[in-house]
Design a protein around this motif. Structure first.
Motif, short mmCIF file in Angstrom:
data_model
loop_
_atom_site.label_atom_id
_atom_site.label_comp_id
_atom_site.label_asym_id
_atom_site.label_seq_id
_atom_site.Cartn_x
_atom_site.Cartn_y
_atom_site.Cartn_z
N GLU A 66 -16.68 42.44 -14.64
CA GLU A 66 -17.51 43.11 -13.65
C GLU A 66 -17.86 42.12 -12.54
O GLU A 66 -18.53 41.12 -12.79
N ASN A 67 -17.39 42.37 -11.32
CA ASN A 67 -17.75 41.55 -10.17
C ASN A 67 -19.09 42.01 -9.63
O ASN A 67 -19.22 43.16 -9.19
N ARG A 68 -20.08 41.14 -9.70
CA ARG A 68 -21.41 41.44 -9.14
C ARG A 68 -21.74 40.36 -8.12
O ARG A 68 -22.46 39.40 -8.41
N ALA A 69 -21.18 40.50 -6.95
CA ALA A 69 -21.29 39.46 -5.94
C ALA A 69 -22.66 39.45 -5.28
O ALA A 69 -23.32 40.48 -5.16
N GLY A 70 -23.03 38.25 -4.82
CA GLY A 70 -24.24 38.11 -4.03
C GLY A 70 -25.15 37.01 -4.51
O GLY A 70 -25.10 36.60 -5.67
N ALA A 71 -25.94 36.48 -3.56
CA ALA A 71 -26.97 35.46 -3.85
C ALA A 71 -26.37 34.22 -4.48
O ALA A 71 -26.96 33.61 -5.37
N GLY A 72 -25.18 33.82 -4.01
CA GLY A 72 -24.56 32.61 -4.53
C GLY A 72 -24.26 32.66 -6.01
O GLY A 72 -24.26 31.63 -6.69
N GLY A 73 -23.98 33.85 -6.52
CA GLY A 73 -23.70 34.02 -7.94
C GLY A 73 -24.91 34.36 -8.78
O GLY A 73 -24.78 34.70 -9.96
N ASN A 74 -26.11 34.30 -8.19
CA ASN A 74 -27.33 34.49 -8.97
C ASN A 74 -27.47 35.90 -9.54
O ASN A 74 -28.04 36.09 -10.61
N ILE A 75 -26.96 36.92 -8.82
CA ILE A 75 -27.13 38.30 -9.28
C ILE A 75 -26.46 38.50 -10.64
O ILE A 75 -27.04 39.06 -11.56
N ALA A 76 -25.23 38.03 -10.76
CA ALA A 76 -24.50 38.21 -12.02
C ALA A 76 -25.13 37.38 -13.14
O ALA A 76 -25.27 37.86 -14.27
N VAL A 77 -25.51 36.14 -12.83
CA VAL A 77 -26.06 35.28 -13.88
C VAL A 77 -27.42 35.80 -14.34
O VAL A 77 -27.74 35.76 -15.54
N GLU A 78 -28.23 36.29 -13.41
CA GLU A 78 -29.52 36.87 -13.81
C GLU A 78 -29.31 38.06 -14.74
O GLU A 78 -30.02 38.21 -15.75
N ALA A 79 -28.34 38.91 -14.41
CA ALA A 79 -28.06 40.07 -15.26
C ALA A 79 -27.66 39.63 -16.66
O ALA A 79 -28.08 40.23 -17.66
#
Length: 324
Positions: A66-79
């Protein structure tokens, strides 16, 4: 009879890895999500797509990227950090997201060490300083001279705030005593399109993203950011060779899970990742994109993260770069 034996062996092969996983104390019972904080087109996405089917075969469950782009990668890592620690969610993150963003983002939505557990690094990539062929710059010295003559006017694109390309630019400014302007895109793919469209004076981009453009003559390679020349660009000097002593910027990606994920689950996932990265087909596919597989233990990954966090966060704060 031989044919029947062969078909039976092929049918049983996908079950071998799940049986091994169960023997180690855990096996996934549902599809596993592999989140990625950047859009398609960059080195991170390419690496994940290469290992995805092989991880699925070893885990005995589909691995869904799942590509969750944005915020320098923070969006995906937070999820991922907020997901259930049951082995059903992993996330691929790079040096920028995990080691640098804490110094660049005023309110980080997660703590890279307190909220996440490392499984294994995935690759190292060689970054290349490139310019569009129509630009006048033919050496690093040309860029430095132009930046000194016109401070804060030369623009370079990055795959996001704190991305490896951004770190390269920060390091260039620091060692050359210049001030350039970083323009963040939503990943390496969009950044490369912007470079080719003439939106940037220069860029630091992974070798795999620029090699075909350099060969075609649409981009000019001026230097690499490693301490040794790249096999794919043997005639291109290192930044150190151009006169910037001490210039080195590592570019790595790794896979992490929520901190509370039990050790047996981490072991199974980590072992699967390391085994996939050792497969000759993966090594070859990575090499075609200028990537070097880097299977590591959890401890080795943690040590790399701690070292880079100290180096880059200290450099960013010492340079007075303000968090956003």
């Amino acid at each position: 009879m031989n044919r029947r034996h062969l078909l039976a062996a092929l049918a049983a092969a996908p079950l071998a890895a799940p049986r091994l996983a169960r023997a180690q104390g855990w096996a996934p019972d549902r599809p596993v999500r592999l989140l990625l904080g950047f859009p398609p087109g960059g080195a991170s996405d390419a690496a994940v797509r290469i290992i995805q089917p092989r991880l699925a075969a070893r885990l005995g469950q589909p691995v869904v990227v799942e590509n969750r782009a944005g915020a320098g990668g923070n969006i995906a890592v937070e999820a991922a950090a907020r997901s259930a620690p049951d082995g059903s969610t992993m996330v691929s993150a790079n040096i920028g997201t995990l080691a640098v963003n804490p110094a660049l983002v005023r309110q980080m939505p997660f703590h890279p060490i307190d909220d996440l557990a490392p499984l294994s690094l995935v690759f190292n990539a060689t970054n290349v300083l490139v310019v569009q062929a129509a630009r006048p710059y033919r050496s690093v010295a040309d860029i430095v001279a132009a930046a000194k003559a016109r401070p804060e006017t030369l623009v370079y694109g990055t795959g996001g705030v704190g991305s490896p390309g951004h770190l390269c630019g920060i390091r260039l400014d620091d060692l050359a005593g210049i001030r350039t302007v970083a323009v963040p895109y939503r990943g390496g793919g969009p950044q490369m399109l912007g470079l080719l469209a003439g939106e940037q004076d220069f860029s630091f981009s992974p070798l795999g993203n620029v090699a075909t453009h350099v060969a075609a003559g649409t981009l000019r390679a001026l230097a690499v950011t490693t301490t040794a020349r790249a096999e794919g660009l043997p005639s291109v000097p290192t930044m150190i060779e151009t006169g910037l002593d001490g210039y080195e910027v590592l570019n790595w990606d790794g896979i992490v899970v929520p901190k509370a994920t039990p050790a047996p689950i981490r072991t199974v996932l980590g072992d699967a990742i390391r085994a996939v990265l050792a497969e000759p087909e993966v090594v070859a596919a990575f090499a075609q994109r200028g990537l070097t597989p880097r299977p590591t233990s959890e401890a080795e990954f943690a040590a790399q993260l701690a070292a880079d966090s100290t180096i880059w966060q200290g450099l960013i704060r010492g340079a007075g770069i303000q968090a956003s």
